[in-house]
Motif scaffolding. Sequence first.
Motif, mmCIF file in Angstrom:
data_model
loop_
_atom_site.group_PDB
_atom_site.id
_atom_site.type_symbol
_atom_site.label_atom_id
_atom_site.label_comp_id
_atom_site.label_asym_id
_atom_site.label_seq_id
_atom_site.Cartn_x
_atom_site.Cartn_y
_atom_site.Cartn_z
ATOM 1 N N GLY A 1 0.974 -1.352 -0.138
ATOM 2 C CA GLY A 1 -0.157 0.228 -0.095
ATOM 3 C C GLY A 1 1.188 1.524 -0.231
ATOM 4 N N GLN A 2 2.213 1.184 0.083
ATOM 5 C CA GLN A 2 3.552 2.506 0.342
ATOM 6 C C GLN A 2 3.662 2.324 -0.932
ATOM 7 O OE1 GLN A 2 5.525 1.664 3.489
ATOM 8 N NE2 GLN A 2 4.059 2.433 5.234
ATOM 9 N N HIS A 3 4.423 3.398 -1.534
ATOM 10 C CA HIS A 3 5.526 3.580 -2.568
ATOM 11 C C HIS A 3 6.800 2.276 -2.470
ATOM 12 C CE1 HIS A 3 4.837 7.370 -4.810
ATOM 13 N NE2 HIS A 3 3.886 6.548 -4.937
ATOM 14 N N PRO A 4 6.234 1.024 -3.539
ATOM 15 C CA PRO A 4 7.039 0.432 -2.815
ATOM 16 C C PRO A 4 8.879 0.595 -2.393
ATOM 17 C CG PRO A 4 6.594 0.502 -5.076
ATOM 18 C CD PRO A 4 5.773 0.627 -4.530
ATOM 19 N N SER A 5 9.915 -0.435 -1.819
ATOM 20 C CA SER A 5 11.130 0.001 -1.816
ATOM 21 C C SER A 5 12.129 -0.878 -1.460
ATOM 22 C CB SER A 5 11.157 0.490 -0.747
ATOM 23 O OG SER A 5 11.133 0.638 0.034
ATOM 24 N N VAL A 6 13.415 -1.503 -2.353
ATOM 25 C CA VAL A 6 14.369 -2.203 -1.730
ATOM 26 C C VAL A 6 14.960 -1.594 -1.435
ATOM 27 C CG1 VAL A 6 12.931 -3.592 -3.566
ATOM 28 C CG2 VAL A 6 14.573 -1.897 -4.173
ATOM 29 N N THR A 7 15.662 -2.184 -0.523
ATOM 30 C CA THR A 7 16.557 -1.936 0.700
ATOM 31 C C THR A 7 18.122 -3.200 -0.386
ATOM 32 O OG1 THR A 7 15.650 -1.317 2.082
ATOM 33 C CG2 THR A 7 17.407 -2.049 3.094
ATOM 34 N N VAL A 8 18.960 -2.272 -0.259
ATOM 35 C CA VAL A 8 19.702 -2.970 -1.473
ATOM 36 C C VAL A 8 21.192 -2.717 -0.197
ATOM 37 C CG1 VAL A 8 21.452 -3.147 -3.301
ATOM 38 C CG2 VAL A 8 19.116 -2.692 -3.748
ATOM 39 N N THR A 9 22.090 -4.117 -0.150
ATOM 40 C CA THR A 9 23.485 -3.791 -0.304
ATOM 41 C C THR A 9 24.469 -4.507 -1.079
ATOM 42 O OG1 THR A 9 22.754 -4.769 2.224
ATOM 43 C CG2 THR A 9 24.919 -4.497 1.759
ATOM 44 N N ASP A 10 25.400 -3.204 -0.601
ATOM 45 C CA ASP A 10 26.811 -3.456 -2.016
ATOM 46 C C ASP A 10 28.046 -4.688 -1.930
ATOM 47 O OD1 ASP A 10 28.718 -2.805 -3.732
ATOM 48 O OD2 ASP A 10 29.269 -1.290 -2.344
ATOM 49 N N ILE A 11 26.481 -5.919 -2.445
ATOM 50 C CA ILE A 11 27.662 -6.902 -3.177
ATOM 51 C C ILE A 11 27.179 -7.424 -4.320
ATOM 52 C CG2 ILE A 11 27.616 -9.862 -2.674
ATOM 53 C CD1 ILE A 11 25.964 -9.039 0.326
ATOM 54 N N GLY A 12 28.440 -6.833 -5.196
ATOM 55 C CA GLY A 12 28.089 -7.007 -6.523
ATOM 56 C C GLY A 12 28.256 -5.639 -6.882
ATOM 57 N N GLU A 13 28.481 -6.128 -8.832
ATOM 58 C CA GLU A 13 28.439 -4.549 -9.637
ATOM 59 C C GLU A 13 27.139 -4.058 -9.591
ATOM 60 O OE1 GLU A 13 29.443 -3.278 -14.025
ATOM 61 O OE2 GLU A 13 29.613 -6.203 -14.086
ATOM 62 N N VAL A 14 26.143 -5.154 -9.286
ATOM 63 C CA VAL A 14 24.327 -4.356 -9.660
ATOM 64 C C VAL A 14 24.121 -3.881 -8.189
ATOM 65 C CG1 VAL A 14 22.608 -5.256 -10.705
ATOM 66 C CG2 VAL A 14 24.010 -6.412 -11.499
ATOM 67 N N SER A 15 24.321 -4.542 -7.192
ATOM 68 C CA SER A 15 23.940 -3.185 -6.315
ATOM 69 C C SER A 15 24.556 -2.629 -5.615
ATOM 70 C CB SER A 15 24.337 -4.954 -5.201
ATOM 71 O OG SER A 15 23.329 -5.982 -4.815
ATOM 72 N N SER A 16 26.003 -2.570 -6.265
ATOM 73 C CA SER A 16 26.567 -1.172 -6.258
ATOM 74 C C SER A 16 26.768 -0.186 -6.427
ATOM 75 C CB SER A 16 28.271 -1.993 -6.373
ATOM 76 O OG SER A 16 29.162 -0.415 -6.216
ATOM 77 N N THR A 17 26.001 -0.850 -8.123
ATOM 78 C CA THR A 17 25.781 0.234 -8.576
ATOM 79 C C THR A 17 24.287 0.870 -8.461
ATOM 80 O OG1 THR A 17 26.556 -0.090 -10.685
ATOM 81 C CG2 THR A 17 24.695 1.045 -10.811
ATOM 82 N N LEU A 18 22.990 0.536 -7.666
ATOM 83 C CA LEU A 18 22.014 0.489 -7.448
ATOM 84 C C LEU A 18 22.090 1.483 -5.655
ATOM 85 C CD1 LEU A 18 19.908 -2.102 -7.775
ATOM 86 C CD2 LEU A 18 19.778 -0.127 -8.768
ATOM 87 N N VAL A 19 23.277 1.383 -4.975
ATOM 88 C CA VAL A 19 23.856 1.880 -3.879
ATOM 89 C C VAL A 19 24.051 3.016 -3.903
ATOM 90 C CG1 VAL A 19 25.079 1.852 -2.194
ATOM 91 C CG2 VAL A 19 23.946 0.043 -2.167
ATOM 92 N N HIS A 20 25.313 3.062 -4.596
ATOM 93 C CA HIS A 20 25.800 4.721 -5.138
ATOM 94 C C HIS A 20 25.667 5.572 -5.655
ATOM 95 C CE1 HIS A 20 28.577 2.242 -1.286
ATOM 96 N NE2 HIS A 20 28.967 1.328 -2.485
ATOM 97 N N ASN A 21 24.664 4.689 -6.879
ATOM 98 C CA ASN A 21 24.855 5.830 -7.996
ATOM 99 C C ASN A 21 23.005 6.062 -8.544
ATOM 100 O OD1 ASN A 21 27.312 5.378 -8.592
ATOM 101 N ND2 ASN A 21 27.714 4.055 -10.662
ATOM 102 N N THR A 22 22.120 5.299 -7.804
ATOM 103 C CA THR A 22 21.339 5.962 -7.722
ATOM 104 C C THR A 22 20.899 7.039 -7.544
ATOM 105 O OG1 THR A 22 19.957 3.451 -7.536
ATOM 106 C CG2 THR A 22 18.632 4.506 -7.612
ATOM 107 N N ARG A 23 19.453 8.202 -8.586
ATOM 108 C CA ARG A 23 19.708 9.434 -7.686
ATOM 109 C C ARG A 23 17.915 9.467 -8.271
ATOM 110 N NH1 ARG A 23 23.833 8.622 -6.307
ATOM 111 N NH2 ARG A 23 25.326 9.492 -7.027
ATOM 112 N N VAL A 24 16.881 10.566 -8.015
ATOM 113 C CA VAL A 24 15.266 10.414 -7.890
ATOM 114 C C VAL A 24 15.781 11.040 -9.384
ATOM 115 C CG1 VAL A 24 14.302 11.938 -7.171
ATOM 116 C CG2 VAL A 24 15.229 11.265 -5.428
ATOM 117 N N GLY A 25 14.311 10.152 -9.725
ATOM 118 C CA GLY A 25 13.847 10.678 -11.115
ATOM 119 C C GLY A 25 14.730 9.604 -12.106
ATOM 120 N N ASP A 26 15.387 8.877 -11.490
ATOM 121 C CA ASP A 26 16.082 7.449 -12.402
ATOM 122 C C ASP A 26 15.274 6.398 -12.402
ATOM 123 O OD1 ASP A 26 18.764 8.451 -12.111
ATOM 124 O OD2 ASP A 26 20.028 6.846 -10.868
ATOM 125 N N VAL A 27 14.975 5.613 -13.844
ATOM 126 C CA VAL A 27 14.625 4.549 -14.233
ATOM 127 C C VAL A 27 14.909 3.414 -14.244
ATOM 128 C CG1 VAL A 27 12.417 3.732 -15.787
ATOM 129 C CG2 VAL A 27 12.886 6.427 -15.565
#
Length: 352
Positions: free
Chosen positions: A92-118
């Motif tokens: 019922g809330q805006h969905p969210s994922v909590t990501v820990t920096d383990i591997g290339e994809v997770s690292s990209t999400l943790v450190h490079n994601t910005r508001v407005g990204d798709v």
Amino acid sequence: MKRLRPLAQAASIAIHPLGVEELFGLFDPVFSRRQLRGVVTEVVRETPQSATIYFRPGYGWRTHKAGQWARIGVEINGVRHWRSYSISSAPGQHPSVTVTDIGEVSSTLVHNTRVGDVLFLAPAQGEFTLPEEARPLLMMTAGSGITPVMSMIRTLIPHQKTADVVLIHSARTEEDSLFVDELRALSAKFPGLRLVENFTGVSERFDMSTPAQLDAVCPDWRTRAAYVCGPEGFVSDAEALWTRSGTGAAGLTIERFHTELNAGEPGAGGLVTFELSDKEVEADGESTLLEIGEDAGILMPSGCRMGICHSCLTPLRAGQVRDLRTGEVHGEPGELIQTCVSAAAGSVNLGL
């Protein structure tokens, strides 16, 4: 209806060369009938190596159940990579994922994601969910295993006066512990949540070799609906304890984030052909077919790297694979294989 055709033709000419879907995409980046998407609305830093990413999903998203996970796609150097992440927000809330920096994809999400990204999305799924009928619960988590349980706690504790949850959470240090401030605040405010913290960097690990420590913190644990989520060793210890206690491991609802895999055979891989995706990838004999496919940008069916969930079952069209848990080489045309624990043993064709 015939009178509308000239108007439709004029509209088509006006937006040429864009189609109707592309035109809507100019105004709403998540509008797509072909690929489920979400736009990032907030990024919250949880620890130095983890972040919670909130997103507004587009057309086709169905509200998740507390405890489920979703596939998240992100493009890195022009290749779309997919990974599975537990949803940490309440339904019922805006969905969210909590990501820990383990591997290339997770690292990209943790450190490079910005508001407005798709983000690219796949529908939420998973069976690690709350019981249909209200009953006392025991939650045991370690590390990022708290993530799906946090969705459950946010669903139950503030909204159900009869909630009765004991949460035993292990982390290396207080600074590494996800949601530590929120959990303490909820525990202090709502009597339905009892929080037991175990920081292994400053004290002994929670002992499940005997029932003694669990008896001390939760005397009625044998009668509670129990949920365990975390690394392989932690989950295996809990399974063994439940089995020895006579209650049986069937009394546990389990989510593993990793399974123990043996080393493969270097140089024993081959060409992997994803027939439905029309892609070919040269694979070593050590990486799982799940990893090979994800790195090639293919949306691979998968739940997690637990090796027993069977949601990654894929038809083997040709070739043989090595089971990285046992070292066994096997495969017949038409056999369903688990890509999360299988490596190529020569050339392989998959029905993906």
